[in-house]
Design an enzyme around this catalytic site. Structure first.
Site, short mmCIF file in Angstrom:
data_model
loop_
_atom_site.label_atom_id
_atom_site.label_comp_id
_atom_site.label_asym_id
_atom_site.label_seq_id
_atom_site.Cartn_x
_atom_site.Cartn_y
_atom_site.Cartn_z
CG ASP A 212 -0.82 8.32 4.94
OD1 ASP A 212 -0.32 8.70 3.87
OD2 ASP A 212 -1.33 7.21 5.10
CD GLU A 255 1.80 4.64 2.89
OE1 GLU A 255 0.84 4.90 2.14
OE2 GLU A 255 2.24 3.49 3.05
#
Length: 353
Positions: A212, A255
């Site tokens: 992440d 993301e």
């Protein structure tokens, strides 16, 4: 409809070779994902072509740039498509393979001491050879070369369509749908060693890492989504350079990214993942500067549900983000240290946390 649903009833004067290849085409076009398509091709060849050995070799260069042409082909490598742990070998070590990739044409010749002949056939991507089929010790029946070439063209067309559906349009990595299918295949294939189940699944430990990008929302808010997209594209490129040919890389969503590390236990994967984390931390994104990433990793245990495996990696990732970000956390290590409660599965596949 599947290949089993279609029963061909050839007349007595039907060409058996033609019928056998039609069966192969039916089997190929029934597939809905690239891995199944590839194993179906090898199975069909084993059933319908008389030969000693079949190999399907992926062609690429060491930095994963698949756009090969005459200028960089000499530095290309080949690896066994169905054996992700196989070591990439320079294509120049086998002049027949190099000639096939360079001329984009089949190579057929008799080797000393070999029964039958060696037939090498190219498989095309967009304008270049992406794979090579090698048939060793092929015994001629009549007309196989032309039929095989057309069968491989059908395979190439089908592979291109399926591959496009499995890729993320922005980063070029495999997408979430592909992730779900491949993780499921990895878990279900564990312990089965045959033509369809890659031997690495049965003999190696594998693990799942979730990534992440830290504070990614700030990039979009401050610089706009175009710059945010550029961060994701560059992140994917850095991943492609950092991990091996056999590792599976995905854009998990937004993301978030994922990597399946083949043949590496979670504890051994931590230094590898941390090396990537440090290289990302040192990378200067245009206009934006440096970014960091939080990573959680967990073992892919045969026989457990895919949701459980993902949940474990996700809990390790969440722990990394809660405790300062920009670090790698291993689920198994966290549980052993008492820092994380184990994720277990109760009867009926109801997960308890």
């Amino acid at each position: 409809m599947t290949a089993r649903d279609i029963k061909l009833c050839p007349q007595n004067d039907a060409d058996p070779l033609l019928i056998s290849y039609l069966d192969a085409i039916v089997a190929l076009t029934c597939q809905r994902e690239a891995l199944g398509l590839t194993t179906s091709l090898i199975d069909s060849l084993c059933q319908h072509v008389r030969a000693e050995r079949f190999r399907l070799l992926a062609v690429s260069n060491l930095n994963r740039n698949d756009e090969l042409d005459g200028s960089n082909l000499q530095g290309a490598v080949v690896r066994d498509w169905l054996e992700p742990l196989s070591v990439p070998v320079p294509i120049r070590y086998d002049q027949d393979l190099l000639a096939c990739a360079r001329t984009k044409d089949r190579i057929s010749r008799k080797l000393p001491g070999m029964k039958g002949r060696r037939l090498i056939l190219p498989i095309f991507g967009v304008g270049h050879v992406t794979a090579i089929l090698v048939i060793e010790g092929m015994r001629a029946v009549g007309g196989e070369d032309e039929v095989l070439a057309r069968l491989l063209q059908i395979f190439s067309n089908q592979l291109y369509l399926l591959s496009r559906n499995e890729l993320d349009g922005l980063t070029g990595l495999h997408n979430r749908q592909s992730f779900d299918e491949r993780i499921k295949h990895l878990v279900l294939s564990a312990g089965h060693r045959d033509r369809r189940a890659q031997s690495y699944v049965a003999s190696q430990r594998n693990c799942l890492a979730l990534f992440d990008v830290d504070h990614f929302k700030m990039v979009n808010d401050k610089f706009g989504h175009l710059y945010g997209d550029e961060v994701l594209v560059q992140f994917a490129r850095l991943m492609s350079r950092a991990f091996r040919h056999q590792d599976m890389m995905f854009r998990y969503g937004g993301e978030e990214f994922a990597v399946v590390l083949i043949g590496i236990a979670p504890e051994a994967s931590v230094p590898v993942l941390d090396s990537f984390r440090r290289s990302l931390e040192a990378y200067e994104f245009p206009q934006i500067g440096c970014k960091t990433v939080s990573i959680g990793v967990a073992c892919i245990t045969p026989g457990e549900s895919v949701d459980t495996i993902i949940n474990r990696a996700d809990k390790a990732l969440y722990h990394a983000k809660l405790n300062g970000r920009n670090q790698v956390c291993c689920y198994e290590a966290l549980v052993a240290e008492g820092k994380l409660a184990p994720v277990t599965v109760a009867t009926g596949d109801i997960e308890l946390f």
